[in-house]
Design a protein around this motif. Structure first.
Motif, PDB file in Angstrom:
ATOM      1  N   ALA A  73      -4.104  17.534 -61.586  1.00 41.71           N
ATOM      2  CA  ALA A  73      -4.103  18.959 -61.239  1.00 41.71           C
ATOM      3  C   ALA A  73      -3.531  19.785 -62.385  1.00 41.71           C
ATOM      4  CB  ALA A  73      -3.309  19.177 -59.956  1.00 41.71           C
ATOM      5  N   LEU A  74      -2.467  19.275 -63.011  1.00 50.18           N
ATOM      6  CA  LEU A  74      -1.897  19.945 -64.177  1.00 50.18           C
ATOM      7  C   LEU A  74      -2.894  19.943 -65.335  1.00 50.18           C
ATOM      8  CD1 LEU A  74       0.582  21.133 -65.715  1.00 50.18           C
ATOM      9  CD2 LEU A  74       1.209  18.761 -66.261  1.00 50.18           C
ATOM     10  N   ALA A  75      -3.561  18.819 -65.562  1.00 48.82           N
ATOM     11  CA  ALA A  75      -4.536  18.725 -66.652  1.00 48.82           C
ATOM     12  C   ALA A  75      -5.674  19.717 -66.463  1.00 48.82           C
ATOM     13  CB  ALA A  75      -5.071  17.296 -66.737  1.00 48.82           C
ATOM     14  N   GLN A  76      -6.095  19.916 -65.217  1.00 51.93           N
ATOM     15  CA  GLN A  76      -7.144  20.908 -64.958  1.00 51.93           C
ATOM     16  C   GLN A  76      -6.672  22.303 -65.324  1.00 51.93           C
ATOM     17  OE1 GLN A  76      -8.079  19.696 -60.774  1.00 51.93           O
ATOM     18  NE2 GLN A  76     -10.198  19.805 -61.458  1.00 51.93           N
ATOM     19  N   LYS A  77      -5.424  22.612 -64.991  1.00 54.52           N
ATOM     20  CA  LYS A  77      -4.875  23.931 -65.327  1.00 54.52           C
ATOM     21  C   LYS A  77      -4.817  24.147 -66.838  1.00 54.52           C
ATOM     22  CE  LYS A  77      -3.668  26.418 -61.711  1.00 54.52           C
ATOM     23  NZ  LYS A  77      -4.026  27.858 -61.585  1.00 54.52           N
ATOM     24  N   LEU A  78      -4.520  23.086 -67.568  1.00 54.40           N
ATOM     25  CA  LEU A  78      -4.375  23.192 -69.015  1.00 54.40           C
ATOM     26  C   LEU A  78      -5.706  23.042 -69.754  1.00 54.40           C
ATOM     27  CD1 LEU A  78      -1.149  21.022 -69.509  1.00 54.40           C
ATOM     28  CD2 LEU A  78      -1.322  23.517 -69.431  1.00 54.40           C
ATOM     29  N   GLY A  79      -6.764  22.711 -69.023  1.00 50.22           N
ATOM     30  CA  GLY A  79      -8.063  22.523 -69.656  1.00 50.22           C
ATOM     31  C   GLY A  79      -8.179  21.241 -70.449  1.00 50.22           C
ATOM     32  N   LEU A  80      -7.441  20.199 -70.026  1.00 51.30           N
ATOM     33  CA  LEU A  80      -7.470  18.936 -70.762  1.00 51.30           C
ATOM     34  C   LEU A  80      -8.664  18.072 -70.385  1.00 51.30           C
ATOM     35  CD1 LEU A  80      -3.689  17.917 -70.522  1.00 51.30           C
ATOM     36  CD2 LEU A  80      -4.825  19.353 -72.226  1.00 51.30           C
ATOM     37  N   THR A  81      -9.253  18.319 -69.241  1.00 51.78           N
ATOM     38  CA  THR A  81     -10.396  17.528 -68.772  1.00 51.78           C
ATOM     39  C   THR A  81     -11.553  18.461 -68.430  1.00 51.78           C
ATOM     40  OG1 THR A  81      -9.754  17.598 -66.433  1.00 51.78           O
ATOM     41  CG2 THR A  81      -8.793  15.841 -67.780  1.00 51.78           C
ATOM     42  N   GLN A  82     -12.706  17.865 -68.228  1.00 53.60           N
ATOM     43  CA  GLN A  82     -13.899  18.613 -67.830  1.00 53.60           C
ATOM     44  C   GLN A  82     -14.212  18.395 -66.346  1.00 53.60           C
ATOM     45  OE1 GLN A  82     -15.386  20.746 -69.982  1.00 53.60           O
ATOM     46  NE2 GLN A  82     -13.744  20.148 -71.394  1.00 53.60           N
ATOM     47  N   LEU A  83     -13.215  18.069 -65.560  1.00 55.26           N
ATOM     48  CA  LEU A  83     -13.436  17.814 -64.145  1.00 55.26           C
ATOM     49  C   LEU A  83     -13.802  19.099 -63.413  1.00 55.26           C
ATOM     50  CD1 LEU A  83     -10.376  15.472 -63.396  1.00 55.26           C
ATOM     51  CD2 LEU A  83     -12.746  14.807 -63.842  1.00 55.26           C
ATOM     52  N   PRO A  84     -14.712  19.045 -62.456  1.00 48.65           N
ATOM     53  CA  PRO A  84     -15.018  20.236 -61.658  1.00 48.65           C
ATOM     54  C   PRO A  84     -13.819  20.646 -60.823  1.00 48.65           C
ATOM     55  CG  PRO A  84     -16.158  18.300 -60.798  1.00 48.65           C
ATOM     56  CD  PRO A  84     -15.543  17.890 -62.092  1.00 48.65           C
ATOM     57  N   TYR A  85     -13.804  21.890 -60.384  1.00 46.69           N
ATOM     58  CA  TYR A  85     -12.621  22.433 -59.704  1.00 46.69           C
ATOM     59  C   TYR A  85     -12.311  21.699 -58.408  1.00 46.69           C
ATOM     60  CZ  TYR A  85     -15.502  24.745 -56.160  1.00 46.69           C
ATOM     61  OH  TYR A  85     -16.354  24.995 -55.116  1.00 46.69           O
ATOM     62  N   ASP A  86     -13.337  21.145 -57.755  1.00 47.93           N
ATOM     63  CA  ASP A  86     -13.118  20.464 -56.479  1.00 47.93           C
ATOM     64  C   ASP A  86     -13.087  18.944 -56.623  1.00 47.93           C
ATOM     65  OD1 ASP A  86     -15.746  20.164 -57.183  1.00 47.93           O
ATOM     66  OD2 ASP A  86     -16.547  20.482 -55.157  1.00 47.93           O
ATOM     67  N   ALA A  87     -12.837  18.445 -57.827  1.00 53.23           N
ATOM     68  CA  ALA A  87     -12.892  17.004 -58.062  1.00 53.23           C
ATOM     69  C   ALA A  87     -11.829  16.253 -57.264  1.00 53.23           C
ATOM     70  CB  ALA A  87     -12.731  16.705 -59.553  1.00 53.23           C
ATOM     71  N   LEU A  88     -10.614  16.787 -57.201  1.00 51.22           N
ATOM     72  CA  LEU A  88      -9.537  16.072 -56.513  1.00 51.22           C
ATOM     73  C   LEU A  88      -9.707  16.064 -54.997  1.00 51.22           C
ATOM     74  CD1 LEU A  88      -6.565  17.091 -58.799  1.00 51.22           C
ATOM     75  CD2 LEU A  88      -7.381  14.776 -58.389  1.00 51.22           C
ATOM     76  N   PRO A  89     -10.032  17.183 -54.349  1.00 49.02           N
ATOM     77  CA  PRO A  89     -10.303  17.091 -52.907  1.00 49.02           C
ATOM     78  C   PRO A  89     -11.444  16.134 -52.578  1.00 49.02           C
ATOM     79  CG  PRO A  89      -9.959  19.373 -53.536  1.00 49.02           C
ATOM     80  CD  PRO A  89     -10.024  18.588 -54.810  1.00 49.02           C
ATOM     81  N   ALA A  90     -12.474  16.119 -53.405  1.00 54.35           N
ATOM     82  CA  ALA A  90     -13.577  15.183 -53.171  1.00 54.35           C
ATOM     83  C   ALA A  90     -13.130  13.747 -53.377  1.00 54.35           C
ATOM     84  CB  ALA A  90     -14.751  15.520 -54.101  1.00 54.35           C
TER      85      ALA A  90
END
Length: 416
Positions: free
Chosen positions: A208-225
């Motif tokens: 979740a932190l990595a998504q905020k920092l733009g470290l990964t290309q994961l979609p916004y709903d990747a973790l709930p899925a």
């Protein structure tokens, strides 16, 4: 020899599962959702980063380091992600209760000499009592690093996070009912087995932190899925599912009586292989070697020409073997992520599936050579692949399957 009929006895499995490992794995999806909710409540959703860090250091031990390796696999070459293991150990201090302290409480960490204001340190702990991690946070604060700490609320590490102006994120433990508390005494009280689902409590806030920092290309709903996928795997791999319909039980039976070589193609599958090797050691008491293709072929080739690689017994074929233990043989488990493969081996339920030997889909030369090497030495090779397009979802599928398999193997072996 493993009596695989024990895998089809849910009552026997429950009796053997004294530390409720299956219960913990079944709740992995719920832990992901809870960790996301608590991380947002702690302020992660309000975080407005000013650019990306030069490097991300992930400090901890056990599954916390595994989480750092997974982030490195998902981030690719875009960001430097370095898991930071402990470098030394001292005798831990006895607490006020007089209980024997865990060995991990005396571990020590050292910040790399180059770390400074451009870097981010993420500290993750399931116990929150490691003095070495508290000292590491103080080192990072003195050098001007940004700091994020995942630890149980109220723990010494969580309190220290406030002193060094770190972003504190809560660690989510297994929610065992009161009547489901672990009953097994630890063989080594200061070296207890790790919660098998702890990985998701470390990995969720980190991603979740990595998504905020733009470290990964994961979609916004990747973790709930991902939480939904873990729930689905828990249903497929539940204890009362027969072995022929339960992929984890089938894999556990296949691993019994073998020395596994866990080969992987690509960084995502490589992280899964390393995780499975650790779980086989911790949960099943079995050694395993993990390696990435193509270099695993050169690193492990000697295993095929030794005693373990022989598919038949060359000594006195007609002697009486009734009183002899079953010989150990190699077993290659090949893990792959093949996104978007047309007609690929995707399971009907959406999870990873065993690739049939006659599969004629696209394979790299390294995978083809692995099959040829195993066949030439009569070594069984089993291939599992996930064709999900999202790398995190493929990783979740493979990790959940192999985690359940390691626990089932350990429980069945204990009963045997």
């Amino acid at each position: 020899m493993l009596d695989d009929t024990l895998l089809d006895d849910p009552a026997a499995l429950q009796r053997a599962d004294r530390d409720r490992a299956l219960f913990a794995l079944a709740g992995s999806g719920a832990r992901v959702r809870t960790a996301l909710r608590l991380a947002d409540a702690a302020g992660l959703d309000r975080l407005r980063p000013d650019g990306r860090p030069r490097a991300v250091l992930v400090a901890g031990h056990g599954s916390a380091l595994t989480a750092g390796g997974i982030l490195a696999a998902l981030a690719g070459t875009g960001t430097l992600v370095i898991p930071l293991p402990p470098t030394d150990a001292t005798a831990p201090r006895v607490d006020r209760t007089g209980a024997p302290p865990a060995f991990t409480a005396g571990l020590g960490w050292q910040l790399p000499g180059w770390a400074g204001p451009l870097d981010l340190l993420v500290i993750s702990s399931a116990a929150g009592g490691e003095q070495g991690l508290i000292g590491l946070a103080e080192q990072a604060y003195a050098r001007g690093c940004a700091i994020v700490v995942t630890a149980p609320a109220g723990s010494p590490l969580a309190e220290a996070a406030l002193q060094v102006r770190a972003l504190p994120l809560p660690y989510v433990p297994t929610a065992l009912p009161e009547d489901e508390a672990p009953t097994a005494p630890a063989a080594e009280p200061d070296l207890p087995a790790e919660d098998p689902a702890a990985l998701w409590s470390h990995l969720t806030p980190l991603l979740a932190l990595a998504q905020k920092l733009g470290l990964t290309q994961l979609p916004y709903d990747a973790l709930p899925a991902t939480a939904d996928l873990l729930d689905a795997t828990a249903v497929r791999c539940r204890p009362d599912a027969a072995a022929y319909t339960n992929p984890a039980k089938s894999l556990a039976a296949r691993m019994a009586g073998t020395v596994p070589l866990l080969w992987a193609e690509g960084p995502v599958a490589g992280a899964v292989a390393a995780r499975f090797a650790a779980q086989l050691a911790d949960r099943a008491g079995r050694p395993a070697l993990a390696g990435l293709l193509p270099q695993a072929l050169t690193e492990h080739r000697g295993m095929f020409t030794g005693q373990l690689g022989a598919g038949v017994d060359p000594d006195d074929f007609f002697r009486d073997r009734v009183e002899e233990p079953d010989p150990l043989h190699l077993q290659v488990l090949l893990l792959r992520h093949t996104p978007g493969t047309a007609g690929g081996p995707l399971d009907e339920d959406g999870g990873p599936a065993e690739v049939p030997e006659e599969y004629e889909g696209p394979r790299s030369f390294g995978v083809t050579r692995a099959h040829r090497l195993a066949a030439a030495h009569d070594v069984r090779l089993t291939e599992y692949a996930s064709t999900r397009p999202d790398p995190l979802h493929a990783l979740a599928d493979l990790v959940a399957l192999t985690d359940f398999a390691a626990v089932y193997l350990g429980l069945a072996a204990a009963q045997s």
